[in-house]
Scaffold this motif. Structure first.
Motif, short mmCIF file in Angstrom:
data_model
loop_
_atom_site.label_atom_id
_atom_site.label_comp_id
_atom_site.label_asym_id
_atom_site.label_seq_id
_atom_site.Cartn_x
_atom_site.Cartn_y
_atom_site.Cartn_z
N UNK A 1 13.31 2.79 -7.75
CA UNK A 1 12.80 1.60 -8.29
C UNK A 1 12.03 0.71 -7.45
N UNK A 2 12.03 1.63 -6.51
CA UNK A 2 11.67 0.58 -4.96
C UNK A 2 10.74 0.80 -4.44
N UNK A 3 9.73 0.18 -3.51
CA UNK A 3 8.60 0.96 -3.07
C UNK A 3 8.72 0.49 -1.42
N UNK A 4 9.01 1.45 -0.55
CA UNK A 4 9.27 1.53 0.84
C UNK A 4 7.90 1.24 1.64
N UNK A 5 7.10 -0.38 2.06
CA UNK A 5 6.53 -0.79 2.92
C UNK A 5 6.16 0.28 4.73
N UNK A 6 5.15 0.65 4.25
CA UNK A 6 5.57 1.89 5.49
C UNK A 6 5.16 0.67 7.05
N UNK A 7 4.12 -0.03 6.49
CA UNK A 7 4.07 -1.43 7.49
C UNK A 7 5.18 -1.65 8.39
N UNK A 8 5.85 -2.72 6.98
CA UNK A 8 7.20 -3.19 7.90
C UNK A 8 7.68 -2.22 8.00
N UNK A 9 8.08 -1.00 8.05
CA UNK A 9 9.05 -0.42 8.56
C UNK A 9 8.48 0.86 9.50
N UNK A 10 7.44 0.80 10.00
CA UNK A 10 7.37 0.95 11.00
C UNK A 10 6.80 0.22 12.38
N UNK A 11 6.79 -1.60 11.74
CA UNK A 11 7.26 -2.68 12.90
C UNK A 11 8.38 -2.60 13.35
N UNK A 12 8.99 -2.24 12.80
CA UNK A 12 10.67 -2.49 12.48
C UNK A 12 11.18 -0.93 13.25
N UNK A 13 10.43 -0.23 14.10
CA UNK A 13 10.58 1.45 14.70
C UNK A 13 11.40 2.02 13.74
N UNK A 14 10.83 2.05 12.60
CA UNK A 14 11.52 3.32 11.05
C UNK A 14 10.93 4.38 12.19
N UNK A 15 10.07 4.67 12.66
CA UNK A 15 9.75 5.48 12.94
C UNK A 15 10.31 6.55 13.89
#
Length: 434
Positions: free
Chosen positions: A43-57
């Motif tokens: 029931x969620x969306x993972x914002x990939x812009x925020x994820x990438x900016x936060x070093x998620x990748x």
């Protein structure tokens, strides 16, 4: 990488967005109104812009030079990276969202990143996921084609002579493609006053025969040069992912205009697609064989693989403004005679250059039994019979205030469904002229 279906993100049973899926879309929020890529999980969306900016990748070195694609307002940049990259990113995100992997703590244990990037679906606005340069609608649903042929031409020769030899299609309008949840106005156009009259005289009016067409569509992720066809046995590498398509149709306008060049005003007013693109790799476990034919295909259409279409369960629901929901149809996307690889091979065989973001739709998908048809005109036998709805209501075609919702999913494990969410739109009254 782990194959477990368990995620640290709560996922209710029956969710279309299990960890086995990871579909991609474009979202915005009130706080961040600029559209960006995301994936759906439960029931969620993972914002990939925020994820990438936060070093998620940080755990995926191969994507480090391409992180800019996750800040773009469409998925075209990501799609253009190719299926090997899509596969790797999807697998990495699955590991990030699982409970038992080395990457499972990248997001789970980073509260600041989690708060910024993991957003409830009811707080996001979905957008058309790709910049769609061209949209081509095929006619691959042989059961629909046969039924319509019997209605229009009689039972003796329901299919045109070319049907089982060539993937028939027409170029439709990409500018009027709308995202699930959108509304549109009933179209107006020329309608024949009396089809039986010797002198045919049209009138201008809103359509009285507004219909649905239950379809599946794919977005392309690879270009070919002008003059260079896409071989059928490598065409699947050009398929980014799939969406549900409702190709709304004004049957009375269509009947008057389609000779000799085909649909135009009757089709170009709106086409609804589902919000999330289910990657081709997520659908790979659900491949099956297309319907068989009694004609030999020309060599450029002959696929080596036998399992070439997806067994996606499809359902169509109608919600009137003044009554309960009625399920109109249940069928499977395997009820087609041409695969998307064959459609793409034929589309490009004359040298047509396809582009990233192009949308190919299947045409109406229908079964052979009552309650499996993908259009109202099939169920009402060309407008001759009424369709009984729940609550004592009746329809031949759609009325203002009706809402159509199409859903599609693969699999039977309620904790591992691969689904599309909704493809829905509400019909508004026609715009009144001066």
């Amino acid at each position: 990488m782990s194959n477990t279906t368990t995620s640290w993100v709560p996922i209710p049973p029956g969710s279309h967005f299990s960890i086995a899926n990871i579909p991609f879309g474009i979202i915005s929020t009130e706080e961040r109104p600029a559209p960006v890529p995301a994936v759906a999980i439960g029931e969620h969306a993972l914002d990939l812009a925020q994820f990438a900016t936060g070093n998620g990748f940080s755990g995926l070195d191969n994507i480090s030079s391409h992180l800019n694609v996750f800040s773009e307002p469409t998925l075209n940049g990501f799609a253009a990276l190719g299926r090997p990259v899509h596969r790797e990113v999807r697998a990495y995100l699955q590991d990030v969202l699982r409970s038992d992997t080395q990457f499972g703590r990248i997001l789970k244990d980073n509260e600041e990143l989690r708060q910024k990037s993991l957003i409830p679906l009811n707080k996001v606005q979905n957008h058309v996921p790709m910049t769609i340069g061209d949209y081509t609608d095929f006619f691959a649903g042989v059961n629909h084609a046969s039924t319509m042929g019997r209605i229009l031409r009689g039972a003796a020769n329901p299919l045109q002579p070319n049907y089982l030899h060539v993937p028939v299609a027409y170029h439709s309008r990409s500018s009027s493609i709308i995202i699930s949840g959108s509304q549109f106005h009933r179209p107006s156009g020329q309608v024949l006053q009396d089809p039986t009259a010797e002198v045919k005289e049209p009138k201008f009016s809103p359509t009285n025969r507004l219909d649905i067409e239950l379809e599946l569509g794919v977005f392309l992720c690879r270009e070919n040069k002008l003059g260079v066809p896409v071989p059928v046995n490598s065409a699947e590498e050009a398929i980014f992912g799939a969406v549900i398509v409702n190709d709304w149709s004004a049957r009375d306008i269509q009947a008057w205009e389609y000779v000799p060049l085909g649909p135009f005003i009757a089709k170009n007013f709106a086409t609804t697609i589902s919000s999330w693109v289910v990657l081709a790799d997520a659908l790979e476990p659900f491949l099956t064989s297309s319907l068989q034919r009694d004609r030999q295909m020309l060599p450029y259409l002959q696929e080596k693989r036998v399992e070439n279409v997806w067994d996606i369960q499809l359902r169509v629901d109608l919600k009137p403004s003044n009554g309960p929901i009625t399920t109109l149809s249940r069928t499977s996307a395997k009820n087609v005679v041409w695969s998307f690889a064959q459609m793409l091979a034929h589309h490009s065989v004359g040298g047509c250059n396809m582009r990233v973001g192009d949308l190919l739709a299947s045409g109406t998908i229908s079964g052979t039994e009552h309650g499996t048809q993908g259009s109202l005109v099939e169920q009402n036998k060309g407008g001759k019979e009424v369709i009984q709805l729940n609550g004592g209501l009746e329809r031949k075609f759609l009325e203002d205030g009706d809402s159509i919702t199409i859903t599609g999913w693969c699999g039977h494990d309620q904790n591992a469904l691969v689904g599309f969410g909704d493809c829905s739109s509400l019909i508004l009254p026609a715009v009144q002229g001066d």
